[in-house]
Design a protein around this motif. Structure first.
Motif, PDB file in Angstrom:
ATOM      1  N   GLY A  22      -6.773   6.515   7.428  1.00  0.00           N
ATOM      2  CA  GLY A  22      -6.431   6.342   6.089  1.00  0.00           C
ATOM      3  C   GLY A  22      -7.911   5.737   5.416  1.00  0.00           C
ATOM      4  O   GLY A  22      -8.366   6.135   4.469  1.00  0.00           O
ATOM      5  N   ARG A  73      -6.116  15.511   3.703  1.00  0.00           N
ATOM      6  CA  ARG A  73      -4.780  14.909   3.726  1.00  0.00           C
ATOM      7  C   ARG A  73      -3.934  14.930   5.011  1.00  0.00           C
ATOM      8  O   ARG A  73      -3.403  13.941   5.399  1.00  0.00           O
ATOM      9  CB  ARG A  73      -3.862  15.649   2.626  1.00  0.00           C
ATOM     10  CG  ARG A  73      -4.564  15.854   1.223  1.00  0.00           C
ATOM     11  CD  ARG A  73      -4.387  14.326   0.760  1.00  0.00           C
ATOM     12  NE  ARG A  73      -2.973  14.110   0.311  1.00  0.00           N
ATOM     13  CZ  ARG A  73      -2.848  13.015  -0.529  1.00  0.00           C
ATOM     14  NH1 ARG A  73      -3.883  12.013  -0.982  1.00  0.00           N
ATOM     15  NH2 ARG A  73      -1.495  12.680  -0.951  1.00  0.00           N
ATOM     16  N   GLU A  74      -4.044  15.988   5.761  1.00  0.00           N
ATOM     17  CA  GLU A  74      -3.310  16.174   6.983  1.00  0.00           C
ATOM     18  C   GLU A  74      -4.186  16.931   7.794  1.00  0.00           C
ATOM     19  O   GLU A  74      -4.366  18.181   7.839  1.00  0.00           O
ATOM     20  CB  GLU A  74      -2.054  16.990   6.799  1.00  0.00           C
ATOM     21  CG  GLU A  74      -1.185  16.976   8.137  1.00  0.00           C
ATOM     22  CD  GLU A  74      -1.018  15.722   8.917  1.00  0.00           C
ATOM     23  OE1 GLU A  74      -1.664  15.511   9.876  1.00  0.00           O
ATOM     24  OE2 GLU A  74      -0.443  14.660   8.234  1.00  0.00           O
ATOM     25  N   LYS A  77      -6.270  -1.722   5.274  1.00  0.00           N
ATOM     26  CA  LYS A  77      -4.899  -2.161   5.707  1.00  0.00           C
ATOM     27  C   LYS A  77      -4.689  -3.497   5.170  1.00  0.00           C
ATOM     28  O   LYS A  77      -3.749  -3.918   4.538  1.00  0.00           O
ATOM     29  CB  LYS A  77      -4.621  -2.255   7.134  1.00  0.00           C
ATOM     30  CG  LYS A  77      -3.249  -2.445   7.348  1.00  0.00           C
ATOM     31  CD  LYS A  77      -2.896  -2.135   9.294  1.00  0.00           C
ATOM     32  CE  LYS A  77      -1.356  -2.280   9.345  1.00  0.00           C
ATOM     33  NZ  LYS A  77      -1.056  -2.028  10.958  1.00  0.00           N
ATOM     34  N   LYS A 103       0.805  -1.021  -0.123  1.00  0.00           N
ATOM     35  CA  LYS A 103       0.027  -0.159  -0.148  1.00  0.00           C
ATOM     36  C   LYS A 103       0.855   1.050   0.067  1.00  0.00           C
ATOM     37  O   LYS A 103       1.880   1.155   0.446  1.00  0.00           O
ATOM     38  CB  LYS A 103      -0.796   0.132   1.335  1.00  0.00           C
ATOM     39  CG  LYS A 103      -2.070  -0.960   1.256  1.00  0.00           C
ATOM     40  CD  LYS A 103      -2.849  -0.925   2.476  1.00  0.00           C
ATOM     41  CE  LYS A 103      -3.476   0.153   2.593  1.00  0.00           C
ATOM     42  NZ  LYS A 103      -4.688   0.622   1.988  1.00  0.00           N
ATOM     43  N   LYS A 104       0.378   2.206  -0.460  1.00  0.00           N
ATOM     44  CA  LYS A 104       1.036   3.515  -0.635  1.00  0.00           C
ATOM     45  C   LYS A 104       1.624   3.889   0.659  1.00  0.00           C
ATOM     46  O   LYS A 104       2.767   4.625   0.692  1.00  0.00           O
ATOM     47  CB  LYS A 104       0.283   4.590  -1.163  1.00  0.00           C
ATOM     48  CG  LYS A 104       0.906   5.913  -1.482  1.00  0.00           C
ATOM     49  CD  LYS A 104       0.187   7.013  -2.550  1.00  0.00           C
ATOM     50  CE  LYS A 104       0.982   8.215  -2.673  1.00  0.00           C
ATOM     51  NZ  LYS A 104       0.109   9.153  -3.382  1.00  0.00           N
ATOM     52  N   THR A 105       0.712   3.943   1.593  1.00  0.00           N
ATOM     53  CA  THR A 105       1.359   4.427   3.221  1.00  0.00           C
ATOM     54  C   THR A 105       2.335   3.517   3.391  1.00  0.00           C
ATOM     55  O   THR A 105       3.121   3.968   4.201  1.00  0.00           O
ATOM     56  CB  THR A 105      -0.111   4.453   4.013  1.00  0.00           C
ATOM     57  OG1 THR A 105      -0.514   3.251   3.841  1.00  0.00           O
ATOM     58  CG2 THR A 105      -1.022   5.493   3.688  1.00  0.00           C
ATOM     59  N   THR A 106       2.095   2.169   3.342  1.00  0.00           N
ATOM     60  CA  THR A 106       3.264   1.388   3.805  1.00  0.00           C
ATOM     61  C   THR A 106       4.591   1.767   3.200  1.00  0.00           C
ATOM     62  O   THR A 106       5.649   1.442   3.734  1.00  0.00           O
ATOM     63  CB  THR A 106       2.896  -0.197   3.428  1.00  0.00           C
ATOM     64  OG1 THR A 106       1.387  -0.474   4.247  1.00  0.00           O
ATOM     65  CG2 THR A 106       3.696  -1.222   4.100  1.00  0.00           C
ATOM     66  N   THR A 124       5.493   4.326   1.716  1.00  0.00           N
ATOM     67  CA  THR A 124       6.130   5.833   2.374  1.00  0.00           C
ATOM     68  C   THR A 124       6.720   5.500   3.653  1.00  0.00           C
ATOM     69  O   THR A 124       7.672   6.203   3.830  1.00  0.00           O
ATOM     70  CB  THR A 124       5.095   6.476   2.392  1.00  0.00           C
ATOM     71  OG1 THR A 124       4.250   6.914   1.218  1.00  0.00           O
ATOM     72  CG2 THR A 124       5.439   7.885   2.774  1.00  0.00           C
ATOM     73  N   GLY A 125       5.969   4.689   4.448  1.00  0.00           N
ATOM     74  CA  GLY A 125       6.818   4.459   5.596  1.00  0.00           C
ATOM     75  C   GLY A 125       8.078   3.815   5.787  1.00  0.00           C
ATOM     76  O   GLY A 125       9.171   3.968   6.281  1.00  0.00           O
TER      77      GLY A 125
END
Length: 398
Positions: A252, A315-316, A275, A116-119, A121-122
């Motif tokens: 998310g 987004r934030e 997730k 996933k994009k968030t993973t 990025t992390g």
């Protein structure tokens, strides 16, 4: 067609251009071959059948950079290796893999996984912040001492452990990805295991912050107060925070919820971007319907919790969340609200299978019963309503 002659510069220079590629044998060393293409490109190689009858061709180089004399010398070296059971091509491949860098392994790992994009990025953040000096280092040179040094020098204990988990995953990937011809690993040892041997993992305790029953009204009043003075995007964030409390969903999952996945007629909504990658179908209760109704009038975005930006979605949210936290003097980050949902559900004796499904937690593969329990949105409706009623009774006490 194979032809044979004594490889000399004069003989090679006088060869005619063939209509298609042709191969010649050397009189002195028959395993030494010369290939000539219609464009006049001439290249030397060694061709020999080894044990088992498998043919092996080892490319030596192109003429005239490689002379016949040098080609014979190289051919004899490779023939000696082949007779000794060593495949020069395999040796060359293994030697190249043995020099692979941490960055190359990381790039290969990312390409092999559907992250996933968030993973992603992390992972990239961890590598960039804590492993940058090691990226161009050959993986084989990252030993136990280097691992222990990196782990001990990272200020945040949680980040130190996370960095080592990422590094461990990369070594495990390399262990099975880069192998000798017989299948054994080129990188058989994972140096991160030294932390387990020495019991040096920090094992930072998971955060326990959440809203206690007496803090729910403080949170709600602060949320409404902040919302009254916020921009449309800020108001959307406030509703997203309330939605997080009522559903226990991840940040998310909430921000990526789209109107096309909301079926008000069937009274269900589906979280697609989860997730674990599995869609989650949940009931639309009266409480959730109120949130949806407010949001449907706020924006024309495809996202339920929209924002006035180029993305059309939140987004934030940190500035708005910080205002609510300060005004209420409570812990109400999105994950605090998720913990509040889970803690309250447990207090209400919601069954473990239903709670896992509401929060989209995977059950273990060894749980045979879980494979037979089918939990639909309608099955979950009573539990969702029970939890939300519990919150409303404390948010708006009579």
């Amino acid at each position: 067609m194979t032809r044979q002659f004594n490889f000399t510069k004069q003989a090679i220079e006088s060869l005619p251009l063939p209509e298609s590629r042709i191969e010649y044998r050397d009189d002195k060393i028959p395993e030494l071959r010369l290939r000539v293409t219609p464009k006049g490109i001439k290249s030397f190689s060694v061709f020999k059948r080894i044990s088992g009858g498998h043919p092996v061709r080892v490319t030596l180089g192109k003429y005239p950079v490689l002379t016949p004399v040098k080609a014979r010398s190289l051919a004899l070296q490779h023939l000696a290796d082949l007779c000794g059971g060593v495949n020069p091509n395999e040796k060359r491949r293994v030697d190249a893999l043995a020099e692979i860098t941490l960055l190359e392994v990381f790039d290969a790992y990312k390409k092999s996984r559907s992250l996933k994009k968030t993973t992603l990025t992390g992972y990239e953040g961890v590598v960039r912040n804590h492993l940058a000096r090691q990226l161009n280092r050959p993986l084989k040179t990252i030993d136990r001492k280097i691992v222990a040094d990196i782990h001990s020098k990272i200020g945040s204990k949680a980040q130190a452990d996370l960095t080592m988990r990422v590094l461990r995953a990369l070594f495990n990937f390399a262990k099975y990805e880069y192998c000798y011809q017989d299948g054994s690993s080129i990188f058989s040892e994972n140096p991160v295991e030294i932390l387990s041997h020495r019991k040096q993992w920090n094992n930072v305790r998971r955060r326990q912050t959440h809203l206690r029953p007496g803090e729910l009204s403080l949170f709600y009043r602060a949320l409404q107060s902040v919302k009254a003075t916020e921009t449309p995007t800020g108001k959307s964030i406030c509703d997203a925070m309330l939605f997080a409390l009522f559903t226990g969903l991840r940040r998310g999952e909430i921000f990526n919820l789209q109107w096309r996945n909301v079926d008000e007629r069937a009274k269900i909504f589906t979280v697609m971007d989860t997730k674990n990658g599995l869609p989650l179908e949940l009931p639309i209760t009266d409480t959730i319907q109120d949130v949806f109704s407010r949001q449907s009038k706020a924006f024309g975005s495809m996202y339920v919790f929209a924002a006035e930006n180029s993305y059309g979605q939140i987004r934030e949210p940190k500035k708005v969340v910080a205002k609510v936290k300060q005004l209420s003097s409570t812990s109400c980050d999105f994950h605090d609200l998720r913990r509040t949902f889970a803690t309250s559900a447990e207090h209400l004796d919601i069954g473990s299978y239903k709670l896992k499904r509401l929060m989209n937690h995977a059950t273990g593969r060894d749980d045979v019963t879980a494979g037979y329990v089918i939990l639909t949105a309608e099955t979950l409706r009573h539990s969702a309503e029970k939890i939300q009623k519990y919150f409303m009774e404390r948010i708006l006490p009579e």
